[in-house]
Scaffold this active site. Structure first.
Site, PDB file in Angstrom:
ATOM      1  N   TYR A 122      54.834  28.019  -5.193  1.00 58.12           N
ATOM      2  CA  TYR A 122      54.842  28.597  -4.198  1.00 58.12           C
ATOM      3  C   TYR A 122      54.126  27.973  -3.124  1.00 58.12           C
ATOM      4  CZ  TYR A 122      51.170  31.298  -1.441  1.00 58.12           C
ATOM      5  OH  TYR A 122      49.723  31.941  -0.890  1.00 58.12           O
ATOM      6  N   SER A 151      50.059  28.686   3.711  1.00 58.31           N
ATOM      7  CA  SER A 151      48.968  28.611   2.457  1.00 58.31           C
ATOM      8  C   SER A 151      48.538  26.961   2.509  1.00 58.31           C
ATOM      9  CB  SER A 151      49.642  29.291   1.846  1.00 58.31           C
ATOM     10  OG  SER A 151      49.116  27.756   0.770  1.00 58.31           O
TER      11      SER A 151
HETATM   12  N1  LIG Z   1      45.004  35.726  -0.241  1.00 56.97           N
HETATM   13  C1  LIG Z   1      44.609  33.823  -0.101  1.00 56.97           C
HETATM   14  O1  LIG Z   1      43.849  33.493  -1.137  1.00 56.97           O
HETATM   15  C2  LIG Z   1      45.744  33.945  -0.221  1.00 56.97           C
HETATM   16  C3  LIG Z   1      45.969  32.412   0.735  1.00 56.97           C
HETATM   17  C4  LIG Z   1      46.715  31.351   1.574  1.00 56.97           C
HETATM   18  C5  LIG Z   1      47.616  31.981   1.339  1.00 56.97           C
HETATM   19  N2  LIG Z   1      47.535  33.708   1.320  1.00 56.97           N
HETATM   20  C6  LIG Z   1      49.468  34.435   1.702  1.00 56.97           C
HETATM   21  O2  LIG Z   1      49.039  35.240   3.375  1.00 56.97           O
HETATM   22  C7  LIG Z   1      49.666  36.046   3.072  1.00 56.97           C
HETATM   23  C8  LIG Z   1      48.853  37.714   2.322  1.00 56.97           C
HETATM   24  O3  LIG Z   1      48.045  37.432   1.055  1.00 56.97           O
HETATM   25  P1  LIG Z   1      47.252  38.786   0.365  1.00 56.97           P
HETATM   26  O4  LIG Z   1      46.435  37.499  -0.170  1.00 56.97           O
HETATM   27  O5  LIG Z   1      47.014  39.134   2.090  1.00 56.97           O
HETATM   28  O6  LIG Z   1      48.054  39.083  -0.094  1.00 56.97           O
HETATM   29  P2  LIG Z   1      48.038  40.983  -1.111  1.00 56.97           P
HETATM   30  O7  LIG Z   1      46.707  41.000  -1.380  1.00 56.97           O
HETATM   31  O8  LIG Z   1      49.908  40.476  -2.367  1.00 56.97           O
HETATM   32  O9  LIG Z   1      49.291  42.022  -0.055  1.00 56.97           O
HETATM   33  C9  LIG Z   1      50.429  41.757   0.162  1.00 56.97           C
HETATM   34  C10 LIG Z   1      50.685  42.614   1.373  1.00 56.97           C
HETATM   35  O10 LIG Z   1      51.944  41.681   1.667  1.00 56.97           O
HETATM   36  C11 LIG Z   1      53.027  43.014   1.069  1.00 56.97           C
HETATM   37  N3  LIG Z   1      54.415  42.940   0.727  1.00 56.97           N
HETATM   38  C12 LIG Z   1      54.610  42.329  -0.626  1.00 56.97           C
HETATM   39  N4  LIG Z   1      55.505  41.441  -1.098  1.00 56.97           N
HETATM   40  C13 LIG Z   1      56.579  42.435   0.194  1.00 56.97           C
HETATM   41  C14 LIG Z   1      58.047  42.771  -0.075  1.00 56.97           C
HETATM   42  N5  LIG Z   1      58.352  42.408  -0.287  1.00 56.97           N
HETATM   43  N6  LIG Z   1      58.071  43.364   1.441  1.00 56.97           N
HETATM   44  C15 LIG Z   1      56.981  43.919   2.229  1.00 56.97           C
HETATM   45  N7  LIG Z   1      55.856  43.565   2.150  1.00 56.97           N
HETATM   46  C16 LIG Z   1      55.559  42.882   1.374  1.00 56.97           C
HETATM   47  C17 LIG Z   1      52.549  44.071   0.333  1.00 56.97           C
HETATM   48  O11 LIG Z   1      53.265  45.515   0.715  1.00 56.97           O
HETATM   49  P3  LIG Z   1      52.249  46.103  -0.455  1.00 56.97           P
HETATM   50  O12 LIG Z   1      51.154  47.263   0.108  1.00 56.97           O
HETATM   51  O13 LIG Z   1      53.277  47.291  -0.065  1.00 56.97           O
HETATM   52  O14 LIG Z   1      52.848  46.211  -1.815  1.00 56.97           O
HETATM   53  C18 LIG Z   1      51.382  43.548   0.496  1.00 56.97           C
HETATM   54  O15 LIG Z   1      50.998  44.482   2.409  1.00 56.97           O
HETATM   55  C19 LIG Z   1      50.706  35.612   1.959  1.00 56.97           C
HETATM   56  O16 LIG Z   1      51.597  35.346   2.371  1.00 56.97           O
HETATM   57  C20 LIG Z   1      50.245  35.219   0.819  1.00 56.97           C
HETATM   58  O17 LIG Z   1      51.168  33.856   0.444  1.00 56.97           O
HETATM   59  C21 LIG Z   1      47.005  34.446   0.729  1.00 56.97           C
END
Ligand SMILES: NC(=O)c1ccc[n+]([C@@H]2O[C@H](COP(=O)([O-])OP(=O)(O)OC[C@H]3O[C@@H](n4cnc5c(N)ncnc54)[C@H](OP(=O)(O)O)[C@@H]3O)[C@@H](O)[C@H]2O)c1
Length: 248
Positions: A157, A143
């Site tokens: 985080y 991130s």
């Molecule tokens: N969105 C942003 O602005 C942003 C910015 C910087 C970095 N990130 C990073 O990008 C990555 C994806 O984020 P996102 O925004 O797409 O998140 P999201 O919309 O919350 O989706 C999270 C995904 O990870 C899975 N997941 C969560 N906890 C898990 C666990 N304990 N075991 C297995 N799978 C798990 C979820 O599965 P389920 O559907 O089954 O719950 C879902 O497929 C993360 O590492 C996040 O920190 C996101």
């Protein structure tokens, strides 16, 4: 596009958001993709259906990244079933944090975030490293908060994501001689369930970004596809910001 024909990819957290876009992109380019999810079985099935309808090969496995052993077993099973592993994408992550001293920052919350954002990633890389050959690709989703907090409440985080970038530099040295690259992508705000474009932080974040908008999951997936390709063969140990300029 068949850049990843005959390649096997393992993606954590592929049922929603950025992970789902990564699964679809790698599969669209020919990879056989195995992805994990933890709770959203309906969304995982929808991703599988969409990929299969487009002619791709994909498998969803319910595996909690909070259980590092389970992640290792899922990777071992993938290799046993498909005979190889070429691309690992550590995407699953949680955003659990509050200002220092806030009662929400209890030890359980700390452990859970460290387990999912760090411990599962380390275990996945250790396991994948035993199976990958020349040309292997390891990409972790960190991130922008791993490099710059920018505002209060993201210390824990951001700390977990800084650890991912730090490990990445070490793994690049560990695996470079075997022709395996290891990189971290640091997204800025991307419109997902974790950080919706209309959420509490959105206006403040957009105001601090040169591009003035949230990213789309597909814009992170395209960076993953690039780093996973042969074209990126001389890039390792780096962090690539895909952040609309937030860190500029
Ligand atoms: N969105 C942003 O602005 C942003 C910015 C910087 C970095 N990130 C990073 O990008 C990555 C994806 O984020 P996102 O925004 O797409 O998140 P999201 O919309 O919350 O989706 C999270 C995904 O990870 C899975 N997941 C969560 N906890 C898990 C666990 N304990 N075991 C297995 N799978 C798990 C979820 O599965 P389920 O559907 O089954 O719950 C879902 O497929 C993360 O590492 C996040 O920190 C996101």
């Amino acid at each position: 596009m068949t850049r990843f024909k005959d390649k096997v990819a393992f993606v954590t957290g592929g049922s929603r958001g950025i992970g789902a876009a990564i699964v679809k992109r790698l599969a669209a380019e020919g990879a056989h993709v195995v992805f994990t999810y933890v709770s959203a079985g309906d969304k995982a099935r929808a991703v599988v259906q969409e990929v299969e309808a487009a002619g791709g090969n994909v498998l969803a496995v319910q595996t909690d990244s909070g259980d590092a052993k389970a992640v290792a077993e899922a990777i071992e099973q993938t290799v046993a079933d498909l005979g190889r592993l070429d691309i690992l994408v550590n995407n699953a992550g949680v955003f659990v944090t509050a200002p220092a001293g806030d009662p929400a920052n209890d030890l359980d919350a700390l452990d859970r975030q460290i387990d999912i954002n760090i411990r599962a990633v380390v275990t996945a890389v250790r396991t994948a490293a035993r199976h990958m050959g020349e040309g292997g690709r390891i990409i972790s989703i960190g991130s922008v908060n791993g490099s710059r907090a920018g505002f209060a409440g993201v210390a824990e985080y951001g700390g977990s994501k800084a650890a991912v970038a730090g490990y990445t530099r070490g793994w690049a040295w560990d695996l470079g001689k075997r022709g395996i690259t290891v990189n971290t992508i640091q997204p800025g705000p991307v419109d997902t369930d974790m950080n919706p474009d209309n959420g509490d932080f959105a206006a403040m974040l957009k105001a601090g970004m040169p591009l003035g908008r949230y990213g789309r999951s597909e814009e992170v997936a395209s960076a993953v596809a690039y780093l996973a390709s042969t074209e990126a063969g001389f890039i390792t140990g780096t962090t690539l910001n895909v952040d609309g300029g937030l860190n500029a």
